[in-house]
Scaffold this motif. Structure first.
Motif, PDB file in Angstrom:
ATOM      1  N   VAL A   1      -3.773   6.304   5.217  1.00 18.71           N
ATOM      2  CA  VAL A   1      -2.246   6.219   5.485  1.00 18.71           C
ATOM      3  C   VAL A   1      -1.644   7.406   5.058  1.00 18.71           C
ATOM      4  O   VAL A   1      -0.611   7.997   5.495  1.00 18.71           O
TER       5      VAL A   1
ATOM      6  N   VAL B   1      -2.227  10.146   7.396  1.00 18.63           N
ATOM      7  CA  VAL B   1      -1.605  10.139   8.694  1.00 18.63           C
ATOM      8  C   VAL B   1       0.111  10.534   8.141  1.00 18.63           C
ATOM      9  O   VAL B   1       0.867  11.025   9.201  1.00 18.63           O
TER      10      VAL B   1
ATOM     11  N   LYS C   1       0.770  -1.145   0.082  1.00 17.67           N
ATOM     12  CA  LYS C   1      -0.041   0.021   0.089  1.00 17.67           C
ATOM     13  C   LYS C   1       0.875   1.165   0.043  1.00 17.67           C
ATOM     14  O   LYS C   1       0.427   2.340  -0.916  1.00 17.67           O
TER      15      LYS C   1
HETATM   16  C1  LIG Z   1      -5.543   3.101   9.120  1.00 23.00           C
HETATM   17  C2  LIG Z   1      -4.361   3.626   8.523  1.00 23.00           C
HETATM   18  C3  LIG Z   1      -4.198   4.982   9.082  1.00 23.00           C
HETATM   19  C4  LIG Z   1      -3.294   2.771   8.328  1.00 23.00           C
HETATM   20  C5  LIG Z   1      -3.538   1.232   8.028  1.00 23.00           C
HETATM   21  O1  LIG Z   1      -3.273   0.341   8.768  1.00 23.00           O
HETATM   22  C6  LIG Z   1      -4.245   0.836   6.725  1.00 23.00           C
HETATM   23  O2  LIG Z   1      -4.231   1.625   5.856  1.00 23.00           O
HETATM   24  O3  LIG Z   1      -4.770  -0.125   6.696  1.00 23.00           O
END
Ligand SMILES: CC(C)CC(=O)C(=O)O
Ligand SMILES: NC(=O)C1=CN([C@@H]2O[C@H](COP(=O)(O)OP(=O)(O)OC[C@H]3O[C@@H](n4cnc5c(N)ncnc54)[C@H](O)[C@@H]3O)[C@@H](O)[C@H]2O)C=CC1
Length: 367
Positions: A291, A294, A68
């Motif tokens: 992601v 963050v 990802k």
């Molecule tokens: C929830 C996100 C901040 C990170 C993550 O663990 C995801 O994308 O699955």
């Protein structure tokens, strides 16, 4: 499960078991690959059937984060934590503080955030003990809950998938079946409703269903019936493994595009839906909004900059479709190819010696 054999097969770097008797913490941190940078991935709290199931989930989710983060163009590797327990009953402050200290001990190799079962409030407690946590409160100058941003990215990626399947990216009048209407999917349903889509939803939580029925005029069905409903798009937004031998024969959708991680139970299920002509937007490409958001905290959070990157999910999904057509492969393989090519390029450039190298966390050293 033969752990080292599994780790070797998929080239994992590290697996850590963290235990704190007083607070009841039982956490498993999996770090898959740090070629691109420190491993960033959320913490899931869940009542696993067995310790083996928890280990497997941590490992699978961590590997998904490597792909990802690479596919999203982030300078971050992949990792994930699972905490064994019931998020409604077993949480306490000491547990997240103990967990924060374990993360701090890794000295930046792993950075955490929210996932299923954990919240901004939990991240704020972890932040008391470590710098290596994101998704903390906006009061700290941070990005807060990633779910609405994940939802927006899924919405953008779904439009790109609709364009591929139907020739137009408009979702107006499209019937969209949404499985799970929790934090991400509630926000996704709002975007879809605003664009004029018709929603069919399900969840094991009746209150969550009621909310989207009342607010967005969604039609509710039982959890087992969601796969077979007449719809244009199926959006899996609950847990993983739901595209499998039992569910595939029921599917009527032309597109699968949703937030859940690890939607394909096995890789071969990606081949089967490809042969059926279903347009599949690979999970880790379409659900990267959270992601991306963050990760921007590591540069000093700037929402505008983060959202510009999230918009790119539309283009990233288009790119996956291009690679799939160019190489005549299913889209899940095309996404892997896109991510692996980026990691490989960076692996090669990293072989040049650099004393006191600069990386994404250097910016945090002053804090
Ligand atoms: C929830 C996100 C901040 C990170 C993550 O663990 C995801 O994308 O699955
Ligand atoms: N929160 C985020 O920013 C991100 C989440 N994801 C993934 O998206 C998915 C959803 O995440 P969230 O919305 O944060 O979680 P959530 O826990 O808020 O929502 C999940 C919902 O699915 C429901 N559910 C569970 N099992 C079900 C079943 N068998 N049938 C129907 N509904 C069921 C739950 O009751 C809950 O309402 C997860 O797979 C998560 O890993 C991926 C990237 C980022």
């Amino acid at each position: 499960m033969e752990i080292f054999k599994y780790m070797e097969q998929y080239d994992y770097e590290q697996l850590l078991f963290c235990q704190d008797k007083e607070s009841g913490l039982k956490a498993i941190i999996a770090i898959h690959d740090t070629t691109l940078g420190p491993a960033l991935g959320g913490t899931r709290m869940w009542m696993y059937e067995s310790e083996e199931a928890a280990i497997e989930d941590a490992l699978r989710l961590a590997r998904g984060m490597t792909y990802k983060n690479a596919a999203a163009g982030l300078n971050l590797g992949g990792g994930k934590t699972v905490i064994i327990g019931d998020p409604r009953k077993d949480k306490n402050e000491a547990m997240f503080r103990a967990f924060g200290r374990f993360i701090q001990g890794l000295n930046g190799r792993y950075i955490t955030a929210e996932d299923v079962g954990t919240t901004v409030a939990d991240m704020d407690i972890i932040y008391e003990e470590t710098d290596y946590v994101t998704g903390i409160s906006p009061a700290f100058g941070s990005s807060g809950n990633p779910s609405p941003v994940t939802a927006y990215g899924v919405y953008r990626g779904m439009k790109a998938a609709a364009k591929e399947a139907f020739g137009s990216d408009s979702l107006e009048g499209k019937t969209i079946a949404v499985q799970g209407v929790g934090n991400v999917a509630y926000n996704l349903c709002r975007h879809l409703h605003e664009e004029g889509a018709k929603l069919i939803v399900t969840d094991i939580n009746k209150e969550a269903v009621q909310r989207v029925v009342e607010e967005f005029g969604a039609k509710a069905v039982d959890p087992n019936d969601i796969y077979g409903v007449d719809c244009d798009i199926f959006a899996p937004c609950a847990l993983g493994g739901i595209i499998n031998d039992q569910t595939i024969p029921q599917l009527k959708a032309k597109v699968i595009a949703g937030a859940a991680n690890n939607q394909l139970r096995e890789a071969r299920h990606g081949d089967i839906i490809h042969e059926m002509g279903i347009v599949y937007a690979p999970d880790y490409v379409i659900n990267a909004g959270g992601v991306i958001n963050v990760a921007d905290e590591l540069y000093g959070y700037n929402r505008e900059r983060a959202m510009k990157k999230v918009e790119q999910i539309y283009n990233n999904i288009e790119k996956v479709f291009e690679i799939a057509k160019r190489d005549n492969i299913p889209t899940y393989k095309a996404a892997d190819r896109m991510a692996e090519e980026r990691i490989e390029k960076m692996r090669q450039s990293r072989s040049q010696f650099l004393q006191n190298g600069h990386h994404i966390l250097s910016r945090r050293r002053g804090r």
